[in-house]
Design an enzyme around this catalytic site. Structure first.
Site, mmCIF file in Angstrom:
data_model
loop_
_atom_site.group_PDB
_atom_site.id
_atom_site.type_symbol
_atom_site.label_atom_id
_atom_site.label_comp_id
_atom_site.label_asym_id
_atom_site.label_seq_id
_atom_site.Cartn_x
_atom_site.Cartn_y
_atom_site.Cartn_z
ATOM 1 N N LYS A 62 128.175 111.459 124.522
ATOM 2 C CA LYS A 62 128.594 112.533 125.193
ATOM 3 C C LYS A 62 127.387 113.350 125.740
ATOM 4 O O LYS A 62 126.253 113.285 125.404
ATOM 5 C CB LYS A 62 129.055 113.521 123.917
ATOM 6 C CG LYS A 62 130.361 112.943 123.440
ATOM 7 C CD LYS A 62 130.502 114.118 122.202
ATOM 8 C CE LYS A 62 132.093 113.839 121.626
ATOM 9 N NZ LYS A 62 133.286 113.952 122.410
ATOM 10 N N ARG A 113 140.991 107.797 117.142
ATOM 11 C CA ARG A 113 142.391 106.849 117.130
ATOM 12 C C ARG A 113 141.967 105.672 116.438
ATOM 13 O O ARG A 113 142.961 105.016 115.926
ATOM 14 C CB ARG A 113 142.804 106.792 118.403
ATOM 15 C CG ARG A 113 142.318 106.269 119.597
ATOM 16 C CD ARG A 113 142.741 106.864 120.828
ATOM 17 N NE ARG A 113 142.103 107.925 121.324
ATOM 18 C CZ ARG A 113 142.229 108.426 122.660
ATOM 19 N NH1 ARG A 113 142.818 107.804 123.485
ATOM 20 N NH2 ARG A 113 141.607 109.592 122.900
HETATM 21 N N1 BES Z 1 136.173 114.570 118.793
HETATM 22 C C1 BES Z 1 136.392 114.327 120.055
HETATM 23 C C2 BES Z 1 137.253 115.239 120.596
HETATM 24 C C3 BES Z 1 137.176 116.827 120.675
HETATM 25 C C4 BES Z 1 136.619 117.475 121.605
HETATM 26 C C5 BES Z 1 137.064 117.357 119.276
HETATM 27 C C6 BES Z 1 136.134 118.695 121.659
HETATM 28 C C7 BES Z 1 136.743 119.047 119.135
HETATM 29 C C8 BES Z 1 136.222 119.418 120.336
HETATM 30 C C9 BES Z 1 136.902 112.846 120.252
HETATM 31 O O1 BES Z 1 136.583 111.732 119.484
HETATM 32 C C10 BES Z 1 136.744 112.654 121.865
HETATM 33 O O2 BES Z 1 135.759 112.486 122.226
HETATM 34 N N2 BES Z 1 137.765 112.607 122.680
HETATM 35 C C11 BES Z 1 137.516 112.265 123.974
HETATM 36 C C12 BES Z 1 138.800 111.271 124.312
HETATM 37 C C13 BES Z 1 138.331 110.617 125.867
HETATM 38 C C14 BES Z 1 137.030 109.677 125.643
HETATM 39 C C15 BES Z 1 139.531 109.556 125.942
HETATM 40 C C16 BES Z 1 137.902 113.546 124.533
HETATM 41 O O3 BES Z 1 138.563 114.418 124.336
HETATM 42 O O4 BES Z 1 137.055 113.790 125.806
HETATM 43 MN MN MN Z 2 134.868 111.277 120.560
#
Ligand code: BES
Ligand code: MN
Ligand code: ZN
Length: 517
Positions: free
Chosen positions: A297, A371
């Protein structure tokens, strides 16, 4: 804070602060507020007329009565202050209004440095709601509103913010006033229920607010274990080896990059041992820190990722309240806890892993890790006889884009379970909005090399994530709740303060109570 229900009369009860209420648009208050107004010679009515008090939701006005002065005996009311709390329009009034107003009032009383205060039962008279449920909402809202996490603050206002939630006061006692002795026991049971609900959410908040260097998967498991043994719940942790033996290759692929060992937490409440099928499994996402893994990230998106175990915190917190409330149903809580870190041993984009049910997953994005953990947790629940599954997860950033902060995103393969969740959510003021498991979006998860891939890309991000979990839930009645948007709050509003909200813990307790009938 102690909350006591006591027999008393609003005008004659000696207290530093007496809380009364007012609906918007009312010009001559009735009930207890009316009695206080009359005792004060119509002062409240005059303040309404002049526009200083409107009754709008969240409005709090403090009236000094003169009971503090030397001639206190001459004061027409025994309270030193009367606090008039606006309830908003009577047409919008519900239990969540009571919670939210009680939370704001409690913070106000604390900022006034009052050690104790008394309140009338909002909603029981003019609101027409069940008095015990109103007392429950007052207790729940007050305790939630007063929550603070200051474990790592050497002085109480070290950032100099002067915010109301970082002031020094502490409200030690709240008295709930009731005129009739016969109603007191009922109100007291409402208060203890309200406390159980608030404690569930506050425990979840504590877990989410802990920094990720402290709250590792091992620490999460150990806190869950301590709480469970205090509450008389069965507790089990599956270590990595046990998970490997069960074939949880999907879950373990997320922990591969971390030096912290994964902990698969399973808590059991047996409220109906004679009927093992009368059960619900609550599965919470438990990523104690989500760096994204090798699909790293950007820094700005990483700072709140200690909260990525919010779903797990909610199910662990909810179990404590369930143990206290003793509904007639069997409840299992599962949290497949792990960090998601990049390293030489981390899962690579392109890797193929195998879940507990044998399905192969192409990991195209290591940041879609939640997931992967939920897939194996859902398989484990089904293998162990789950009749219903509810999973709760900070799963996608996309759910904030779709719904903002007003709703939890919901998905289901079962109308009856969906309705139960929807009702419980509305009752607790944590509303859900159902999104479609449309077939068009499902196709986005198709992999060229495996049975499924773990990300469908940018389009319908919350829906493809839900489809992925559905692939493992199959035909077991299932609801998926995406709480990513509301897990943390950046403002003080109603029952929430800055930081963790404890989102969905109370919703789950209500759901379990409703399912138990
Ligand atoms: N933990 C994150 C989702 C999230 C984002 C929670 C902001 C709280 C605040 C999750 O694991 C994630 O990174 N999701 C990605 C999915 C994508 C890579 C398909 C996302 O939402 O960008
Ligand atoms: Mn994630
Ligand atoms: Zn995540």
């Amino acid at each position: 804070m102690e909350i006591n229900v006591i027999q008393g009369n609003a005008t004659q009860h000696p207290t530093p602060g007496l809380v009364v209420n007012l609906f918007e648009g009312v010009t001559t208050p009735g009930g207890a507020t009316g009695a206080v107004d009359t005792a004060l010679g119509g002062l409240i009515s005059r303040l309404i007329e002049s526009g200083e008090i409107s009754g709008s939701k969240g409005e709090i006005r403090v009236i000094h009565t003169g009971a503090l002065t030397a001639s206190a005996d001459a004061s027409p009311v025994s309270a030193e202050r009367v606090i008039v709390a606006g309830l908003g329009p009577s047409g919008d009034f519900d239990y969540d209004t009571i919670r939210s107003v009680s939370a704001s009032v409690a913070r106000k009383l604390r900022s006034l440095k009052l050690p104790t205060a008394a309140t009338i039962v909002h909603g029981a008279g003019i609101g027409g709601l069940d008095p015990a449920d109103c007392a429950e909402a007052i207790a729940e809202g007050s305790l939630l509103g007063l929550y603070r996490f200051d474990r790592y603050k050497s002085s109480s206002d070290s950032n100099g913010s002067g915010d109301s939630d970082s002031t020094n006061g502490s409200l030690e006692t709240l008295e709930i006033l009731e005129l009739e002795a016969s109603k007191i026991a009922d109100l007291e049971s409402g208060v203890s229920r309200g406390r159980a609900y608030a404690d569930a959410a506050c425990m979840a908040r504590d877990l989410v607010n802990e920094p990720p260097n402290v709250l590792t998967p091992s620490e999460l498991a150990s806190r869950a274990q301590d709480a469970s043994s205090d509450s008389g719940l069965d507790f089990e942790v599956l270590e990595a080896d046990a998970c490997r033996a069960l074939g949880m290759g999907s879950y373990l692929s997320v922990s591969a990059g971390s030096v912290e060992p994964p902990k698969f937490i399973h808590i059991t409440y047996s409220g109906d041992s004679a009927a093992p099928k009368n059960n619900v499994w609550l599965i919470g996402k438990g990523i104690t820190f989500d760096s994204g893994g090798l699909s790293l990230k950007p820094p700005g998106s990483m700072v709140t990722m200690k909260g990525d175990m919010g779903g797990g915190a909610a199910v662990i917190g909810a179990m404590q309240a369930i143990a206290a409330l003793k509904p007639k149903i069997n409840v299992h809580a599962v949290c497949a806890a792990t960090e998601n870190m990049p390293s030489g041993s981390a899962t690579r984009p392109g890797d193929v892993v195998q879940a507990m049910n044998g399905k192969y997953i192409e990991v195209v994005n290591t940041d879609a890790e939640g997931r992967l953990t939920l897939a194996d947790a859902v398989c484990y629940a089904r293998d162990n006889g789950a009749s219903r599954i509810v999973d709760i997860a900070t799963l996608t950033g996309a759910v904030s884009i779709a719904l903002g902060k007003g709703h939890i995103g919901g998905f289901s393969n079962n109308e009856s379970l969906w309705k139960s969740v929807d009702d419980a959510a509305a009752r607790q003021g944590e509303p859900v909005w159902r999104l479609p498991l449309s077939n068009t979006s499902k196709q986005l998860n198709r992999s060229e090399v495996a049975d499924i891939k773990n990300s469908g890309g940018r389009l319908a991000g919350s829906i493809t994530a839900a489809h992925f979990i559905h692939e493992f839930a199959e035909d077991t009645p299932w609801v998926h709740l995406d709480i990513a948007a509301i897990n943390m709050s950046d403002s003080v509003s109603g029952v929430n303060v800055r930081g963790a909200t404890g989102a969905s813990a109370r919703l789950l307790v209500r759901l379990v109570e409703d399912l138990a009938g």
